[in-house]
Motif scaffolding. Structure first.
Motif, short mmCIF file in Angstrom:
data_model
loop_
_atom_site.label_atom_id
_atom_site.label_comp_id
_atom_site.label_asym_id
_atom_site.label_seq_id
_atom_site.Cartn_x
_atom_site.Cartn_y
_atom_site.Cartn_z
N ALA A 32 -3.98 -15.27 8.00
CA ALA A 32 -2.60 -15.69 8.17
C ALA A 32 -1.71 -14.77 7.35
O ALA A 32 -2.11 -14.23 6.32
CB ALA A 32 -2.43 -17.13 7.71
N ILE A 33 -0.50 -14.59 7.77
CA ILE A 33 0.43 -13.72 7.07
C ILE A 33 0.93 -14.49 5.83
O ILE A 33 1.47 -15.59 5.96
CB ILE A 33 1.61 -13.35 7.97
N PRO A 34 0.72 -13.93 4.62
CA PRO A 34 1.17 -14.63 3.43
C PRO A 34 2.69 -14.64 3.34
O PRO A 34 3.35 -13.70 3.79
CB PRO A 34 0.55 -13.83 2.29
N LEU A 35 3.24 -15.70 2.75
CA LEU A 35 4.68 -15.79 2.62
C LEU A 35 5.19 -14.83 1.55
O LEU A 35 6.27 -14.25 1.69
CB LEU A 35 5.08 -17.23 2.26
N ILE A 36 4.41 -14.65 0.48
CA ILE A 36 4.81 -13.73 -0.58
C ILE A 36 3.81 -12.57 -0.57
O ILE A 36 2.61 -12.78 -0.75
CB ILE A 36 4.80 -14.44 -1.96
N LYS B 230 1.46 -9.59 -1.74
CA LYS B 230 0.72 -9.44 -2.98
C LYS B 230 1.36 -8.39 -3.88
O LYS B 230 1.23 -8.44 -5.10
CB LYS B 230 -0.74 -9.05 -2.68
N THR B 231 2.07 -7.46 -3.32
CA THR B 231 2.71 -6.43 -4.14
C THR B 231 3.87 -6.99 -4.94
O THR B 231 4.24 -6.44 -5.96
CB THR B 231 3.21 -5.27 -3.25
N ALA B 232 4.44 -8.07 -4.49
CA ALA B 232 5.59 -8.65 -5.21
C ALA B 232 5.15 -9.30 -6.51
O ALA B 232 5.94 -9.42 -7.44
CB ALA B 232 6.30 -9.68 -4.34
N ASN B 233 3.91 -9.72 -6.63
CA ASN B 233 3.43 -10.37 -7.83
C ASN B 233 3.02 -9.36 -8.91
O ASN B 233 2.80 -9.73 -10.06
CB ASN B 233 2.23 -11.26 -7.51
N ALA B 234 2.89 -8.11 -8.58
CA ALA B 234 2.39 -7.10 -9.53
C ALA B 234 3.42 -6.74 -10.56
O ALA B 234 4.53 -6.90 -10.57
CB ALA B 234 1.93 -5.87 -8.79
#
Length: 104
Positions: free
Chosen positions: A94-98, A100-104
């Motif tokens: 499923a396409i994540p809402l956030i 993964k690069t935004a959390n880095a």
């Protein structure tokens, strides 16, 4: 007349509701109780202490319809939650809402 998704049947016909001038918003499975209630209200000049029995039966019918719809909606939500949990367990992409690069 059978109403889909409801355990109550339509007792009042469309012609009866038109003749009694029942507004469209009130033409549900309890309209057969609203017709005599409105007649009583008119004959008693809308005095609040009159027609209590008719009003009680009408309001009880409406309450039962609301509770039935709430239970149906609760079942639908539970089914959707179960489906979403199954899809998460199966690991569907499923396409994540956030991202993964935004959390880095």
């Amino acid at each position: 007349m059978e109403v889909p998704g409801s355990s109550k049947k339509m007792i009042a016909t469309q012609a009866e509701m038109v003749e009694a001038r029942v507004p469209l918003a009130y033409r549900d499975q309890c309209a057969h109780l609203l017709i005599p209630l409105n007649k009583c209200r008119q004959s008693e000049f809308y005095l609040p202490w009159k027609c209590e029995g008719e009003r009680h039966t009408y309001e009880k019918c409406e309450y039962e319809l609301v509770m039935e719809r709430m239970l149906q909606m609760q079942k639908i939500r539970e089914q959707e939650e179960a489906k979403s949990k199954q899809s998460q367990k199966q690991g569907t992409n499923a396409i994540p809402l956030i991202p993964k690069t935004a959390n880095a």
